[in-house]
Design a protein around this motif. Sequence first.
Motif, PDB file in Angstrom:
ATOM      1  N   LEU A  78      21.171 -34.479  11.535  1.00 21.84           N
ATOM      2  CA  LEU A  78      20.190 -35.318  12.212  1.00 21.84           C
ATOM      3  C   LEU A  78      18.775 -35.034  11.708  1.00 21.84           C
ATOM      4  N   ASN A  79      17.924 -36.037  11.864  1.00 15.15           N
ATOM      5  CA  ASN A  79      16.484 -35.872  11.641  1.00 15.15           C
ATOM      6  C   ASN A  79      16.155 -35.343  10.246  1.00 15.15           C
ATOM      7  N   VAL A  80      16.774 -35.932   9.230  1.00 11.68           N
ATOM      8  CA  VAL A  80      16.480 -35.573   7.842  1.00 11.68           C
ATOM      9  C   VAL A  80      15.143 -36.209   7.469  1.00 11.68           C
ATOM     10  N   LYS A  81      14.188 -35.387   7.059  1.00  8.22           N
ATOM     11  CA  LYS A  81      12.801 -35.861   6.952  1.00  8.22           C
ATOM     12  C   LYS A  81      12.317 -36.171   5.542  1.00  8.22           C
ATOM     13  N   ASN A  82      13.025 -35.710   4.520  1.00  7.69           N
ATOM     14  CA  ASN A  82      12.512 -35.924   3.170  1.00  7.69           C
ATOM     15  C   ASN A  82      13.613 -35.846   2.122  1.00  7.69           C
ATOM     16  N   GLU A  83      13.224 -36.122   0.866  1.00  2.71           N
ATOM     17  CA  GLU A  83      14.183 -36.143  -0.242  1.00  2.71           C
ATOM     18  C   GLU A  83      14.825 -34.782  -0.462  1.00  2.71           C
ATOM     19  N   GLN A  84      14.039 -33.720  -0.339  1.00  2.00           N
ATOM     20  CA  GLN A  84      14.578 -32.376  -0.571  1.00  2.00           C
ATOM     21  C   GLN A  84      15.719 -32.072   0.405  1.00  2.00           C
ATOM     22  N   GLU A  85      15.550 -32.449   1.675  1.00  2.00           N
ATOM     23  CA  GLU A  85      16.598 -32.214   2.665  1.00  2.00           C
ATOM     24  C   GLU A  85      17.833 -33.048   2.362  1.00  2.00           C
ATOM     25  N   ILE A  86      17.648 -34.277   1.911  1.00  5.28           N
ATOM     26  CA  ILE A  86      18.788 -35.124   1.560  1.00  5.28           C
ATOM     27  C   ILE A  86      19.581 -34.489   0.418  1.00  5.28           C
TER      28      ILE A  86
END
Length: 226
Positions: A78-86
């Motif tokens: 949940l709540n993935v905020k940016n490209e790095q997290e993806i």
Amino acid sequence: MIDPKSLIQNAKSSGRKSLNEYEAKLFLAAFGIPVCREVLASSVDEAVTEAAKMGYPIVLKVSGEKLAHKTESGGVVLNVKNEQEIRSEGRRLLEIPGCESLSVQEMIVGERELVCGMTRDPSFGPAVMFGLGGILTEALKDTVFRIAPLTMYDAKDMMSEIKANAILQPFRGDAAVNMDFLAKILIAVGEIGLKYEAIAEIDINPLKIRRDGKPVAVDALIVLVS
């Protein structure tokens, strides 16, 4: 517009006992049930591209024909905020056994989670279920049932019967739940059960309530008759 019957036929022809989440949402949307925006990505790079189009934050999930219970396998972020997290989470999710693609979904903002669905009673036919959703479904078992078809009165009566019905009123600054909209969802679930005898069970959990009071299905499972 997708043909709901074809989704069932395709699943059965491939030997599956249920529709996956993506298919289940397509099916429900064909009956006017609101679902969150969702795109399947075959790679991490594609997931990054789709998330940029959708706008952050997003929800990232595993997707696969044999993955019915994603949370237990750690397949929901949940709540993935940016490209790095993806990229970091996407690589991890793709390694989960049975994962065939990544589901990129919009993040619905709202604290209240409900559940609704349908089970097929051997004597009375399709029964519509409604109650508290999310992680509270199994813990509190605050649910009620009605045999389909439902009227608007039946649906609203179900809402009043759950013990925690106060959650349907204005809540922590969020608007009251749109009762008419919610009632139409319950009625539609009953109609699906009556129309498609090949469906044994529908589980929409959670049916999340947006801050403006409108319900949206963010996860769904449709189980077929064996």
